[in-house]
Motif scaffolding. Structure first.
Motif, PDB file in Angstrom:
ATOM      1  N   VAL A 142       0.837  -1.204   0.000  1.00  0.00           N
ATOM      2  CA  VAL A 142       0.000   0.000   0.000  1.00  0.00           C
ATOM      3  C   VAL A 142       0.868   1.249   0.000  1.00  0.00           C
ATOM      4  CG1 VAL A 142      -1.690   1.345   1.330  1.00  0.00           C
ATOM      5  CG2 VAL A 142      -1.943  -1.135   1.137  1.00  0.00           C
ATOM      6  N   SER A 143       1.868   1.272   0.864  1.00  0.00           N
ATOM      7  CA  SER A 143       2.675   2.485   1.046  1.00  0.00           C
ATOM      8  C   SER A 143       3.438   2.885  -0.211  1.00  0.00           C
ATOM      9  CB  SER A 143       3.669   2.288   2.199  1.00  0.00           C
ATOM     10  OG  SER A 143       3.004   2.092   3.420  1.00  0.00           O
ATOM     11  N   ARG A 144       4.049   1.923  -0.884  1.00  0.00           N
ATOM     12  CA  ARG A 144       4.903   2.276  -2.019  1.00  0.00           C
ATOM     13  C   ARG A 144       4.129   2.819  -3.222  1.00  0.00           C
ATOM     14  NH1 ARG A 144       9.649  -2.407  -1.675  1.00  0.00           N
ATOM     15  NH2 ARG A 144      11.003  -1.218  -0.260  1.00  0.00           N
ATOM     16  N   ALA A 168      -7.293   4.128   2.280  1.00  0.00           N
ATOM     17  CA  ALA A 168      -6.664   2.826   2.044  1.00  0.00           C
ATOM     18  C   ALA A 168      -6.005   2.349   3.328  1.00  0.00           C
ATOM     19  CB  ALA A 168      -5.636   2.930   0.923  1.00  0.00           C
ATOM     20  N   LEU A 169      -6.527   1.279   3.916  1.00  0.00           N
ATOM     21  CA  LEU A 169      -6.056   0.819   5.221  1.00  0.00           C
ATOM     22  C   LEU A 169      -5.937  -0.695   5.278  1.00  0.00           C
ATOM     23  CD1 LEU A 169      -8.289   3.001   7.576  1.00  0.00           C
ATOM     24  CD2 LEU A 169      -5.900   3.411   6.986  1.00  0.00           C
ATOM     25  N   VAL A 213      -9.578  -1.813   1.522  1.00  0.00           N
ATOM     26  CA  VAL A 213      -9.082  -2.567   2.674  1.00  0.00           C
ATOM     27  C   VAL A 213      -8.120  -3.654   2.196  1.00  0.00           C
ATOM     28  CG1 VAL A 213      -9.706  -4.127   4.567  1.00  0.00           C
ATOM     29  CG2 VAL A 213     -11.120  -2.110   4.082  1.00  0.00           C
ATOM     30  N   ASP A 214      -6.946  -3.686   2.820  1.00  0.00           N
ATOM     31  CA  ASP A 214      -5.953  -4.731   2.594  1.00  0.00           C
ATOM     32  C   ASP A 214      -6.208  -5.839   3.610  1.00  0.00           C
ATOM     33  OD1 ASP A 214      -3.750  -6.359   2.373  1.00  0.00           O
ATOM     34  OD2 ASP A 214      -2.283  -4.822   2.935  1.00  0.00           O
ATOM     35  N   ALA A 215      -6.743  -6.958   3.141  1.00  0.00           N
ATOM     36  CA  ALA A 215      -7.108  -8.065   4.032  1.00  0.00           C
ATOM     37  C   ALA A 215      -6.096  -9.194   3.992  1.00  0.00           C
ATOM     38  CB  ALA A 215      -8.497  -8.582   3.667  1.00  0.00           C
ATOM     39  N   LEU A 264     -11.715  -4.610  -1.832  1.00  0.00           N
ATOM     40  CA  LEU A 264     -11.079  -5.538  -0.885  1.00  0.00           C
ATOM     41  C   LEU A 264      -9.994  -6.304  -1.622  1.00  0.00           C
ATOM     42  CD1 LEU A 264     -11.339  -6.814   2.064  1.00  0.00           C
ATOM     43  CD2 LEU A 264     -12.480  -8.712   0.890  1.00  0.00           C
ATOM     44  N   ALA A 265      -8.763  -6.147  -1.168  1.00  0.00           N
ATOM     45  CA  ALA A 265      -7.620  -6.821  -1.788  1.00  0.00           C
ATOM     46  C   ALA A 265      -7.079  -7.892  -0.846  1.00  0.00           C
ATOM     47  CB  ALA A 265      -6.521  -5.808  -2.118  1.00  0.00           C
ATOM     48  N   PHE A 266      -6.768  -9.061  -1.394  1.00  0.00           N
ATOM     49  CA  PHE A 266      -6.242 -10.135  -0.547  1.00  0.00           C
ATOM     50  C   PHE A 266      -5.483 -11.153  -1.389  1.00  0.00           C
ATOM     51  CE2 PHE A 266     -10.571 -10.994  -1.829  1.00  0.00           C
ATOM     52  CZ  PHE A 266     -10.540 -12.287  -2.310  1.00  0.00           C
TER      53      PHE A 266
END
Length: 380
Positions: A101-103, A144-145, A174-176, A195-197
């Motif tokens: 997420v950060s990059r 984005a969390l 949401v990063d699951a 929703l990303a996983f």
């Protein structure tokens, strides 16, 4: 035999049913889905349809066609972030995020495309919904969390944050990665738009699998374009979902394994798996309480944690301690920054990082006791 305690990176071993399903499919039906009309191609297409159907059931989505198959969680997050944002948009994220997420967000910020606000966590490793609300501006397009920190294991209040996002008509991603397969996720009840996983962690699938849920009303630009099998005429990717966001031959045999993994998780029960893992974490934590040279990070409320525990030693740097556990005791853990440097900056464990222990569904109390004994010997 190695005691494997690195399930936050990739679950191991997989259920036997996953190995069997992949082996059988690879030997009998592994053709290219949607590209031909023969029986094997149709069997591959059916396998993809079945995987989407199971994902839709598991996450309570708005339809199987809303699930986009990806290479992993990182791929899904990039598809969401770079497919949604436009010049001038503002994004809210947190210091708890994985680099997945950060990059991409920082890259867009450095390129002058977006502005970015990074909410800090408290000393327990938890984000405040009020801080997210206070960060909203008229240009905020995306929140984005992570659902749970891959370093601290702390579960974030995404339902409350999802309500805030919905009230302000802001897209909620949401990063699951650390919760899919151990915590119940209802994308509609939690107000999740994206929703990303990955498939290779607690959903028990193989590496090379993952997905992105895209709620109706959310439009993304394709991350990759190419063959979609059923439509060879359009000059660009078709607008129909899921093919609008999928290009090229998918990892069909991997997705067959992922489907079998979801079946295993649901049959055993998410609550049962979660409770098993956090019980093992607490068993280790109690042992670490007896070693004064060890500091554990994050809060101890296991109802709001996943089965991940991070600690550091006053005697040995994390990388050295990890090497000793691997070489002398045949115990696999993960030392370092865990692709989440901002978490470690916030917790005061940067740049060395921590030792991360993440038991999985197949670990035992004996595994934890062996690790505890090893740490006691090292620190004696």
């Amino acid at each position: 035999m190695t005691i494997y305690l690195d399930n936050a990176a990739t679950s191991f071993p997989k259920p036997e049913s996953v190995y069997r399903a992949m082996d059988q499919f690879a030997r009998t039906s592994l053709a290219n889905p949607g590209r031909s009309g023969h029986k094997m191609a149709l069997a591959s297409e059916h396998a993809l349809d079945n995987a989407r159907h199971r994902l839709n059931q598991h996450f309570h989505g708005k339809g199987p066609d809303r699930f986009i198959f990806t290479l992993n969680g990182t791929d899904a997050l990039n598809l969401a972030i770079k497919g949604l944002l436009n010049p001038g948009d503002h994004v809210i994220t947190s210091e708890l995020e994985h680099n997945s997420v950060s990059r991409p967000l920082r890259g867009l910020e450095k390129a002058g495309v977006i502005s970015l606000t990074k909410v800090t966590a408290d000393d327990t490793g938890t984000i405040s919904p009020d801080d997210v609300r206070d960060a909203i501006t008229p240009k905020t397009r995306l929140i984005a969390l992570t659902h749970a920190s891959n370093v601290l294991g702390t579960v974030q209040p995404i339902e409350e944050i999802g309500k805030i996002a919905r009230e302000h008509n802001i897209v909620f991603l949401v990063d699951a990665a650390q919760t899919a397969g151990v915590l119940p996720i209802d994308v509609q009840a939690l107000h999740i738009d994206l929703l990303a996983f990955p498939g290779h962690k607690s959903l028990m699938g193989p590496t090379g699998t993952g997905a992105l849920y895209v709620a109706p009303g959310i439009t993304l630009r394709p991350w990759r374009e190419g063959g979609t099998g059923g439509d060879s005429v359009s000059e660009v990717n078709p607008t129909e979902m899921p093919f609008h966001l999928e290009g090229g031959t998918p990892n069909v045999v991997g997705l067959v394994g992922l489907t079998a993994g979801i079946d295993y998780v649901e049959q055993r029960g998410l609550h049962t798996i979660h409770q098993h893992e956090v019980d093992l974490v607490e068993r280790l934590w109690k042992a670490l309480d007896q070693i004064p040279a060890i500091q554990v990070f994050g809060h101890r409320n296991h109802a709001k944690r996943v089965g991940t525990l991070s600690f550091r030693s006053e005697l040995l740097p994390a990388n050295e301690l990890g090497g000793v556990l691997d070489e002398a005791f045949t115990i696999a853990i993960r030392p370092g920054l865990h692709c989440a440097p901002f978490v470690h900056r916030g917790q005061g464990s940067f740049p060395e990082g921590t030792i991360r222990v993440s038991p999985g569904a197949f670990n035992t109390e004996a595994d934890i006791d062996t690790l505890a004994q090893a740490l006691t010997e090292i620190h004696s």
